[in-house]
Write a protein that holds these residues in place. Structure first.
Motif, short mmCIF file in Angstrom:
data_model
loop_
_atom_site.label_atom_id
_atom_site.label_comp_id
_atom_site.label_asym_id
_atom_site.label_seq_id
_atom_site.Cartn_x
_atom_site.Cartn_y
_atom_site.Cartn_z
N TYR A 149 34.97 -16.16 3.49
CA TYR A 149 34.46 -14.80 3.27
C TYR A 149 34.74 -14.32 1.85
O TYR A 149 33.87 -13.77 1.18
N SER A 150 35.96 -14.57 1.36
CA SER A 150 36.31 -14.17 -0.01
C SER A 150 35.47 -14.93 -1.04
O SER A 150 35.02 -14.36 -2.03
N VAL A 151 35.26 -16.23 -0.80
CA VAL A 151 34.42 -17.02 -1.72
C VAL A 151 33.02 -16.43 -1.80
O VAL A 151 32.45 -16.26 -2.88
N LEU A 152 32.46 -16.06 -0.65
CA LEU A 152 31.10 -15.52 -0.64
C LEU A 152 31.03 -14.15 -1.29
O LEU A 152 30.04 -13.82 -1.96
N LEU A 153 32.07 -13.33 -1.13
CA LEU A 153 32.09 -12.04 -1.82
C LEU A 153 32.18 -12.23 -3.34
O LEU A 153 31.59 -11.46 -4.11
N MET A 154 32.91 -13.24 -3.77
CA MET A 154 32.95 -13.56 -5.20
C MET A 154 31.56 -13.94 -5.71
O MET A 154 31.17 -13.56 -6.82
N VAL A 155 30.82 -14.69 -4.89
CA VAL A 155 29.46 -15.06 -5.28
C VAL A 155 28.59 -13.82 -5.42
O VAL A 155 27.83 -13.68 -6.39
N LEU A 156 28.70 -12.88 -4.48
CA LEU A 156 27.92 -11.64 -4.56
C LEU A 156 28.23 -10.90 -5.85
O LEU A 156 27.33 -10.40 -6.53
N ALA A 157 29.52 -10.78 -6.17
CA ALA A 157 29.92 -10.06 -7.37
C ALA A 157 29.36 -10.72 -8.62
O ALA A 157 28.91 -10.05 -9.56
N TYR A 158 29.38 -12.05 -8.66
CA TYR A 158 28.81 -12.78 -9.80
C TYR A 158 27.31 -12.53 -9.92
O TYR A 158 26.79 -12.26 -11.00
N LEU A 159 26.60 -12.60 -8.81
CA LEU A 159 25.15 -12.39 -8.83
C LEU A 159 24.80 -10.96 -9.22
O LEU A 159 23.78 -10.72 -9.86
N GLN A 160 25.64 -10.02 -8.85
CA GLN A 160 25.45 -8.64 -9.30
C GLN A 160 25.63 -8.53 -10.82
O GLN A 160 24.85 -7.89 -11.51
N ALA A 161 26.67 -9.17 -11.33
CA ALA A 161 26.93 -9.14 -12.77
C ALA A 161 25.80 -9.78 -13.56
O ALA A 161 25.50 -9.37 -14.68
N GLU A 162 25.14 -10.77 -12.96
CA GLU A 162 24.02 -11.46 -13.61
C GLU A 162 22.70 -10.74 -13.43
O GLU A 162 21.68 -11.16 -14.00
N GLY A 163 22.68 -9.67 -12.66
CA GLY A 163 21.45 -8.94 -12.41
C GLY A 163 20.55 -9.58 -11.37
O GLY A 163 19.39 -9.19 -11.22
N ARG A 164 21.06 -10.55 -10.63
CA ARG A 164 20.26 -11.22 -9.60
C ARG A 164 20.31 -10.48 -8.26
O ARG A 164 19.51 -10.72 -7.38
N LEU A 165 21.30 -9.61 -8.12
CA LEU A 165 21.41 -8.72 -6.97
C LEU A 165 21.66 -7.32 -7.49
O LEU A 165 22.27 -7.14 -8.56
N PRO A 166 21.20 -6.29 -6.77
CA PRO A 166 21.44 -4.91 -7.23
C PRO A 166 22.93 -4.59 -7.24
O PRO A 166 23.68 -5.05 -6.37
N ARG A 167 23.34 -3.79 -8.22
CA ARG A 167 24.75 -3.42 -8.29
C ARG A 167 25.12 -2.45 -7.18
O ARG A 167 26.27 -2.41 -6.74
N GLU A 168 24.18 -1.65 -6.74
CA GLU A 168 24.46 -0.72 -5.65
C GLU A 168 23.88 -1.29 -4.36
O GLU A 168 22.66 -1.32 -4.17
N LEU A 169 24.74 -1.77 -3.50
CA LEU A 169 24.31 -2.32 -2.22
C LEU A 169 24.16 -1.19 -1.20
O LEU A 169 25.04 -0.34 -1.09
N ASN A 170 23.06 -1.19 -0.49
CA ASN A 170 22.80 -0.15 0.50
C ASN A 170 23.57 -0.49 1.78
O ASN A 170 23.01 -0.98 2.75
N LEU A 171 24.87 -0.18 1.75
CA LEU A 171 25.72 -0.57 2.86
C LEU A 171 25.36 0.17 4.15
O LEU A 171 25.44 -0.39 5.24
N ALA A 172 24.95 1.42 4.03
CA ALA A 172 24.59 2.18 5.22
C ALA A 172 23.40 1.54 5.93
O ALA A 172 23.36 1.46 7.17
N ALA A 173 22.45 1.06 5.16
CA ALA A 173 21.27 0.42 5.76
C ALA A 173 21.66 -0.88 6.46
O ALA A 173 21.18 -1.18 7.55
N HIS A 174 22.57 -1.65 5.83
CA HIS A 174 23.01 -2.90 6.45
C HIS A 174 23.77 -2.63 7.74
O HIS A 174 23.60 -3.34 8.73
N ALA A 175 24.61 -1.57 7.73
CA ALA A 175 25.37 -1.24 8.93
C ALA A 175 24.45 -0.77 10.05
O ALA A 175 24.63 -1.13 11.22
N GLN A 176 23.45 0.03 9.70
CA GLN A 176 22.52 0.53 10.71
C GLN A 176 21.64 -0.59 11.26
O GLN A 176 21.35 -0.66 12.45
N GLU A 177 21.24 -1.48 10.35
CA GLU A 177 20.35 -2.57 10.74
C GLU A 177 21.07 -3.61 11.57
O GLU A 177 20.55 -4.14 12.55
#
Length: 309
Positions: A149-177
């Protein structure tokens, strides 16, 4: 379980959800199966924790009985874990059946949606890094190292820094979905005889791996917290003392009071960062992804699969 006398009358809304890497689509065939048991169908919100040991024992007895119709073996209840669970094995599949909140499902949905943003690149990147970290012996949270889980969160942070993922994750939408019926994203299959396709994607994966290892190696772990929730590092100084003394800090996106690397000790930190640095040097020296994995396989041990721990 739903059909058993121990659960059917009291918990008519009982549901079970696949979480972890199997639910996110980031798991391997050999990955354990993580299951969330919701007795009330609402994330066990009304369930008193003092009842959980008895419920795990009832679940174990049900699965052991011949009437379950399942050849389940190696059953072991762990009621004292942060998220109480029942471990077992059905055929060749090991599973962890947990009685907890929906945070595990929310985290799984978040990882799945992020992977689906560019599945052809992100899924192989995650798969390689999880396999590499386990082969290197740095993916073993109970022994003071990382979790998957920590490895995958590190990947997300890297992809955010590279602009491949949005910096603001819509956590409320993920929780609701949560985890919808459509299932995890599938890894696209390459053309069977197109060698140029395979070469192009291995080169792209190599570039992503170099960027990832460089990102983690240059991160100021002594001063910052890695936070995919914020899409930017958070200063340790603004958190409680426990965040300031732990060697590595990766914030859980939903349970923000939790450091997913809280079990990492100083010795583990040195081993982890040394492995990242060695992998970066290997790739920069021109060795390919397959060489990186084969080198890891010959020099490391096996680790445990990661769930928020």
């Amino acid at each position: 379980l739903r059909a058993s006398d121990a659960f059917s009358a009291e918990f008519p809304k009982l549901t079970m959800t696949i979480i972890g890497t199997s639910g996110s689509g980031l798991g391997r065939k050999a990955s354990d199966l993580d299951l969330l048991l919701e007795l009330d169908g609402e994330g066990n919100r009304e369930l008193c924790r003092s009842r959980i040991p008895g419920l795990l024992a009832a679940a174990e007895a049900t699965l052991r009985s011949s009437c379950s119709g399942l050849p389940v073996e190696d059953l072991e209840a762990v009621p004292t874990a942060r998220i109480p669970l029942l471990r077992g094995r059905h055929a060749d599949v090991r599973f962890d059946l947990s009685i907890g909140t929906r945070c595990g499902a929310w985290n799984t949905a978040l990882l799945r949606r992020c992977a689906a943003a560019d599945a052809a690149k992100i899924l192989p990147l995650c798969a390689v890094l999880v396999a590499w970290s386990k082969a290197q012996g740095i993916n073993d949270s109970p022994r003071g190292l990382l979790s998957t889980y920590s490895v995958l969160l590190m990947v997300l942070a890297y992809l955010q820094a590279e602009g491949r993922l949005p910096r603001e994750l819509n956590l409320a939408a993920h929780a609701q979905e949560g985890l919808g019926p459509e299932g995890p994203p599938a890894l696209p299959e390459p053309p069977t005889e197109d060698t140029s396709y395979a070469q192009e994607h291995e080169e792209a994966l190599g570039r992503l791996l170099i960027g990832f290892f460089a990102f983690i190696g240059s991160f100021r772990w002594d001063a910052w917290i890695l936070s995919p929730r914020c899409g930017a590092p958070l200063p340790r100084a603004l958190r409680s003392r426990v965040w300031r003394v732990q060697p590595l800090c990766v914030e859980d996106p939903f349970e923000t009071h939790l450091n997913t690397c809280r079990r990492v000790n100083p010795r583990g930190q040195r081993k982890i960062l040394a492995a990242f640095d060695s992998a970066l040097r290997s790739l920069l020296a021109g060795r390919g992804v397959s060489t990186l994995l084969s080198a890891a396989g010959s020099g490391g041990g096996s680790g445990s699969s990661g769930k928020p721990s």
